[in-house]
Design an enzyme around this catalytic site. Structure first.
Site, PDB file in Angstrom:
ATOM      1  N   ILE A 180     -31.975   4.312  34.476  1.00  0.00           N
ATOM      2  CA  ILE A 180     -32.765   4.136  33.254  1.00  0.00           C
ATOM      3  C   ILE A 180     -34.077   4.868  33.423  1.00  0.00           C
ATOM      4  O   ILE A 180     -34.771   4.703  34.431  1.00  0.00           O
ATOM      5  CB  ILE A 180     -33.022   2.642  32.968  1.00  0.00           C
ATOM      6  CG1 ILE A 180     -31.704   1.853  32.950  1.00  0.00           C
ATOM      7  CG2 ILE A 180     -33.779   2.464  31.648  1.00  0.00           C
ATOM      8  CD1 ILE A 180     -31.879   0.347  32.896  1.00  0.00           C
ATOM      9  N   GLY A 238     -38.051   5.900  32.139  1.00  0.00           N
ATOM     10  CA  GLY A 238     -39.195   5.328  31.430  1.00  0.00           C
ATOM     11  C   GLY A 238     -39.262   3.823  31.517  1.00  0.00           C
ATOM     12  O   GLY A 238     -39.411   3.132  30.507  1.00  0.00           O
ATOM     13  N   SER A 248     -41.550   1.858  33.190  1.00  0.00           N
ATOM     14  CA  SER A 248     -42.814   1.230  33.601  1.00  0.00           C
ATOM     15  C   SER A 248     -43.303   0.200  32.596  1.00  0.00           C
ATOM     16  O   SER A 248     -44.119  -0.659  32.934  1.00  0.00           O
ATOM     17  CB  SER A 248     -43.895   2.296  33.826  1.00  0.00           C
ATOM     18  OG  SER A 248     -44.179   2.979  32.616  1.00  0.00           O
ATOM     19  N   ILE A 302     -39.553  -0.890  26.240  1.00  0.00           N
ATOM     20  CA  ILE A 302     -38.100  -0.996  26.143  1.00  0.00           C
ATOM     21  C   ILE A 302     -37.438  -0.685  27.475  1.00  0.00           C
ATOM     22  O   ILE A 302     -36.471  -1.340  27.875  1.00  0.00           O
ATOM     23  CB  ILE A 302     -37.576  -0.055  25.038  1.00  0.00           C
ATOM     24  CG1 ILE A 302     -38.043  -0.539  23.666  1.00  0.00           C
ATOM     25  CG2 ILE A 302     -36.055   0.025  25.077  1.00  0.00           C
ATOM     26  CD1 ILE A 302     -37.736   0.421  22.533  1.00  0.00           C
ATOM     27  N   TYR A 341     -42.866  14.390  16.595  1.00  0.00           N
ATOM     28  CA  TYR A 341     -42.068  13.305  17.165  1.00  0.00           C
ATOM     29  C   TYR A 341     -40.702  13.218  16.494  1.00  0.00           C
ATOM     30  O   TYR A 341     -39.662  13.156  17.156  1.00  0.00           O
ATOM     31  CB  TYR A 341     -42.826  11.986  17.012  1.00  0.00           C
ATOM     32  CG  TYR A 341     -42.078  10.773  17.518  1.00  0.00           C
ATOM     33  CD1 TYR A 341     -41.990  10.519  18.871  1.00  0.00           C
ATOM     34  CD2 TYR A 341     -41.459   9.880  16.636  1.00  0.00           C
ATOM     35  CE1 TYR A 341     -41.303   9.404  19.346  1.00  0.00           C
ATOM     36  CE2 TYR A 341     -40.777   8.779  17.097  1.00  0.00           C
ATOM     37  CZ  TYR A 341     -40.696   8.547  18.454  1.00  0.00           C
ATOM     38  OH  TYR A 341     -40.017   7.460  18.923  1.00  0.00           O
TER      39      TYR A 341
END
Length: 274
Positions: free
Chosen positions: A8, A10, A12, A15, A147
């Site tokens: 997985i 991200g 820290s 989600i 984004y």
């Protein structure tokens, strides 16, 4: 049968953190990755509180060398959750193209780097790729041009890849949250004085920020989204597109049923009406 392994990205906060803990609670061996492992404190504390173990690895999804180093020594992988992402608010006239490229590097090319590295292992295990995109990967939104472009690109790439990957036994799906109460929002870093600096776009930005504050008042919790992703890891069949709330389902349905684009333009135009 050996324990299944998921990587997985991200993890820290937000989600990613919630997904890592939920997956570990569900019996998965979790390789929890993040760009800066010095920021693993919140994840380790959540894992300890949940009574689970996970392995923290350094991974910068924008750096192929970092991806290669992270994958070195992984001999089995059953799933990847591409969650690492970067928020960004701005509009074309007032930002550089390099800033837009930076958003693409994390939210689009980062997904490609990790998925490419994972595919040989996933072919061997008959595994799956889950990528956290956004309702912004379906509906273009004001001041989220870069984004949404990156999330649109990710969804288009993965929707095209899915049948090819399925031909070699790998399932591919995207997860589309709406508003989520996480550090992701604060990490966007738009201060209130941005309105004063927006020049001719100031009133439109002010209206957009007012609408966004209202939308996030009813945001989902990261833990709820993480639980849903963990459930998808074990689902017998993986749908390509999964929204994480009724609000997200209604919002994306507007676009998916909007053949000429007029319904979306009417809605999002109201967000910046002066």
């Amino acid at each position: 049968m050996s324990t299944k392994t998921v990587l997985i990205t991200g993890t820290s906060s937000g989600i990613g953190l919630a997904t890592a803990v939920a997956a570990a609670r569900g019996g998965w061996r979790v390789l929890a990755t993040m760009r800066d492992t010095a920021k693993a404190g919140a994840l380790r504390a959540a894992a300890e509180q949940a009574g689970v173990e996970l392995e923290v690895r350094e991974l910068d999804v924008t750096d192929p060398a970092s991806v290669a180093a992270c994958f070195a020594g992984i001999d089995r992988l059953d799933a990847v959750v591409n969650n690492a992402g970067a928020g960004h608010l701005g509009t074309l006239e007032q930002e550089s193209v390099d800033e837009v490229r930076g958003v693409m590097e994390v939210n689009f090319y980062g997904v490609l780097h990790v998925t490419k590295a994972a595919l040989p292992l996933l072919r061997a295990s008959g595994g799956r790729v889950l990528t956290v995109t956004s309702v912004g990967g379906v509906v273009g939104q004001p001041f989220n041009e870069a984004y949404c472009a990156a999330k649109f690109a990710a969804e288009g790439y993965l929707e095209s890849l899915a049948p090819v990957a399925a031909s070699v036994g790998v399932a591919v799906g995207v997860v589309e949250p709406g508003a989520v109460a996480s550090e992701f929002v604060s990490n966007v870093g738009v201060a209130e004085d941005a309105v004063a600096e927006a020049g001719p776009y100031g009133k439109a930005l002010e209206a957009y920020l007012a609408r966004t504050r209202t939308a996030f008042a009813g945001a989902q919790k990261s833990e709820e989204v993480g639980e849903q992703i963990a459930q998808l890891l074990d689902a017998a069949e993986l749908p390509f597109r999964v929204q994480t709330s009724d609000v997200a389902r209604a919002f994306t349905a507007l676009k998916l049923a909007d053949a000429d684009g007029s319904a979306v333009q009417k809605l999002t135009g109201s967000w910046v009406a002066q």
